[in-house]
Write an enzyme that holds these catalytic residues in place. Sequence first.
Site, mmCIF file in Angstrom:
data_model
loop_
_atom_site.group_PDB
_atom_site.id
_atom_site.type_symbol
_atom_site.label_atom_id
_atom_site.label_comp_id
_atom_site.label_asym_id
_atom_site.label_seq_id
_atom_site.Cartn_x
_atom_site.Cartn_y
_atom_site.Cartn_z
ATOM 1 N N ASP A 21 -31.624 0.577 -15.153
ATOM 2 C CA ASP A 21 -30.570 -0.438 -15.138
ATOM 3 C C ASP A 21 -29.500 -0.118 -14.093
ATOM 4 O OD1 ASP A 21 -29.310 -2.754 -15.951
ATOM 5 O OD2 ASP A 21 -28.326 -1.840 -17.687
ATOM 6 N N TRP A 26 -25.084 -1.675 -8.378
ATOM 7 C CA TRP A 26 -25.238 -0.805 -7.212
ATOM 8 C C TRP A 26 -25.106 -1.633 -5.932
ATOM 9 C CZ3 TRP A 26 -28.360 -0.298 -2.921
ATOM 10 C CH2 TRP A 26 -28.372 0.964 -2.287
ATOM 11 N N ARG A 34 -27.696 -8.926 -5.007
ATOM 12 C CA ARG A 34 -28.358 -8.191 -6.093
ATOM 13 C C ARG A 34 -29.762 -7.687 -5.718
ATOM 14 N NH1 ARG A 34 -26.456 -8.418 -11.143
ATOM 15 N NH2 ARG A 34 -28.578 -8.185 -11.925
ATOM 16 N N SER A 66 -37.679 -7.615 -18.363
ATOM 17 C CA SER A 66 -37.725 -7.980 -19.778
ATOM 18 C C SER A 66 -37.974 -9.482 -19.918
ATOM 19 C CB SER A 66 -36.402 -7.618 -20.464
ATOM 20 O OG SER A 66 -35.396 -8.555 -20.128
ATOM 21 N N ASN A 69 -35.088 -11.388 -19.034
ATOM 22 C CA ASN A 69 -34.713 -11.466 -17.613
ATOM 23 C C ASN A 69 -35.130 -12.786 -16.953
ATOM 24 O OD1 ASN A 69 -35.263 -7.902 -17.070
ATOM 25 N ND2 ASN A 69 -33.339 -8.975 -17.400
ATOM 26 N N TRP A 70 -36.009 -13.567 -17.596
ATOM 27 C CA TRP A 70 -36.358 -14.894 -17.057
ATOM 28 C C TRP A 70 -35.124 -15.790 -17.008
ATOM 29 C CZ3 TRP A 70 -40.702 -15.147 -14.578
ATOM 30 C CH2 TRP A 70 -41.828 -14.463 -15.034
HETATM 31 C C1 IPE Z 1 -32.838 -4.108 -19.416
HETATM 32 O O1 IPE Z 1 -31.812 -4.301 -18.505
HETATM 33 C C2 IPE Z 1 -34.131 -4.597 -18.857
HETATM 34 C C3 IPE Z 1 -34.666 -3.849 -17.715
HETATM 35 C C4 IPE Z 1 -34.184 -2.731 -17.253
HETATM 36 C C5 IPE Z 1 -35.837 -4.414 -17.123
HETATM 37 P P1 IPE Z 1 -30.880 -5.605 -18.577
HETATM 38 O O2 IPE Z 1 -29.883 -5.457 -17.498
HETATM 39 O O3 IPE Z 1 -31.708 -6.832 -18.578
HETATM 40 O O4 IPE Z 1 -30.221 -5.440 -20.019
HETATM 41 P P2 IPE Z 1 -28.866 -6.014 -20.609
HETATM 42 O O5 IPE Z 1 -28.843 -7.477 -20.318
HETATM 43 O O6 IPE Z 1 -27.766 -5.308 -19.899
HETATM 44 O O7 IPE Z 1 -28.912 -5.683 -22.054
HETATM 45 C C1 IPE Z 2 -32.008 -3.481 -13.641
HETATM 46 O O1 IPE Z 2 -30.837 -3.728 -12.928
HETATM 47 C C2 IPE Z 2 -33.185 -4.241 -13.105
HETATM 48 C C3 IPE Z 2 -33.658 -5.344 -13.953
HETATM 49 C C4 IPE Z 2 -33.165 -5.667 -15.122
HETATM 50 C C5 IPE Z 2 -34.757 -6.134 -13.440
HETATM 51 P P1 IPE Z 2 -29.950 -5.003 -13.203
HETATM 52 O O2 IPE Z 2 -30.422 -6.103 -12.332
HETATM 53 O O3 IPE Z 2 -29.895 -5.310 -14.652
HETATM 54 O O4 IPE Z 2 -28.528 -4.499 -12.698
HETATM 55 P P2 IPE Z 2 -27.119 -4.743 -13.380
HETATM 56 O O5 IPE Z 2 -27.238 -4.317 -14.807
HETATM 57 O O6 IPE Z 2 -26.817 -6.195 -13.254
HETATM 58 O O7 IPE Z 2 -26.181 -3.896 -12.592
HETATM 59 MG MG MG Z 3 -28.707 -4.700 -16.154
#
Ligand code: IPE
Ligand code: IPE
Ligand code: MG
Length: 247
Positions: A21, A26, A34, A66, A69-70
């Site tokens: 995460d 970053w 992103r 996840s 994430n969709w």
């Molecule tokens: C969890 O990260 C899923 C993955 C690392 C693929 P998210 O960024 O989606 O989780 P939340 O929304 O902060 O709980």
């Molecule tokens: C984890 O990084 C990657 C995925 C969930 C696919 P994020 O994209 O969730 O990054 P933050 O949490 O927004 O910084």
């Molecule tokens: Mg995240």
Amino acid sequence: MDLKAQIDQSKLPRHIAVIMDGNGRWAKQHGKMRIFGHRNGVKAVRETTEAAAELGIDYLTLYAFSTENWGRPKDEVTALMTLLVTTIRKELKTLTENNIRLQAIGDLENLPPKCYKELLEAIELTKNHTRMTLVLALNYSARWEITEAVKSIAGKVKQGEVHPDEINDEMITANLSTAGIPDPELLIRTSGETRISNFLLWQIAYAELYFTPLFWPDFRKNHLYEAILDFQQRERRFGKTSEQVTE
Ligand code: IPE
Ligand code: IPE
Ligand code: MG
């Protein structure tokens, strides 16, 4: 200090799971989009996989996408899926050279067809590798997985193949997408968030949780060693008393 040398080889976790995460934050820190963070996360994936294999870890599970994430902006989802295809294609050679087997858990059939195809090919091509198994959690959600297991067992009950009294811990475990994979002993989450986000809920019942404020693209071999060293300091009691487990 050489962190790797401090690791007790006789107390290695067999299975490490990672919630990767912080890619977005970053990128923001670097004044970029992103997706730039996601692209840079690939280097951390490579380093972590290599470090785990070198240490002799049997299973490394990485939470890459996840089910929830969709719900992200369409552009980001598309870019992530494209990155997935290109990364699998690019890393296939390294996986082969390093004798690493690729597996995946999650609702894979509902990934974009191109991703699904690329993934299945890589799984097939690496299936006989024996050094370490790298498990990608893709379109994964623990509640989805448990729901699927319940449906499958209910189907067997309906067919008369299983009696409800026979349903136990092992049967549920065997009906999850992680069937055959030992439970993770160590779960790492980067980015400072201290939640599980629907990851391996059943399997982490007794896992040691390790949280680091580092954003995923900054995660390197030494950070994995730090997490393992921390894990090795802990007393795993499994409900018993300290005296019982140290005797
Ligand atoms: C969890 O990260 C899923 C993955 C690392 C693929 P998210 O960024 O989606 O989780 P939340 O929304 O902060 O709980
Ligand atoms: C984890 O990084 C990657 C995925 C969930 C696919 P994020 O994209 O969730 O990054 P933050 O949490 O927004 O910084
Ligand atoms: Mg995240």
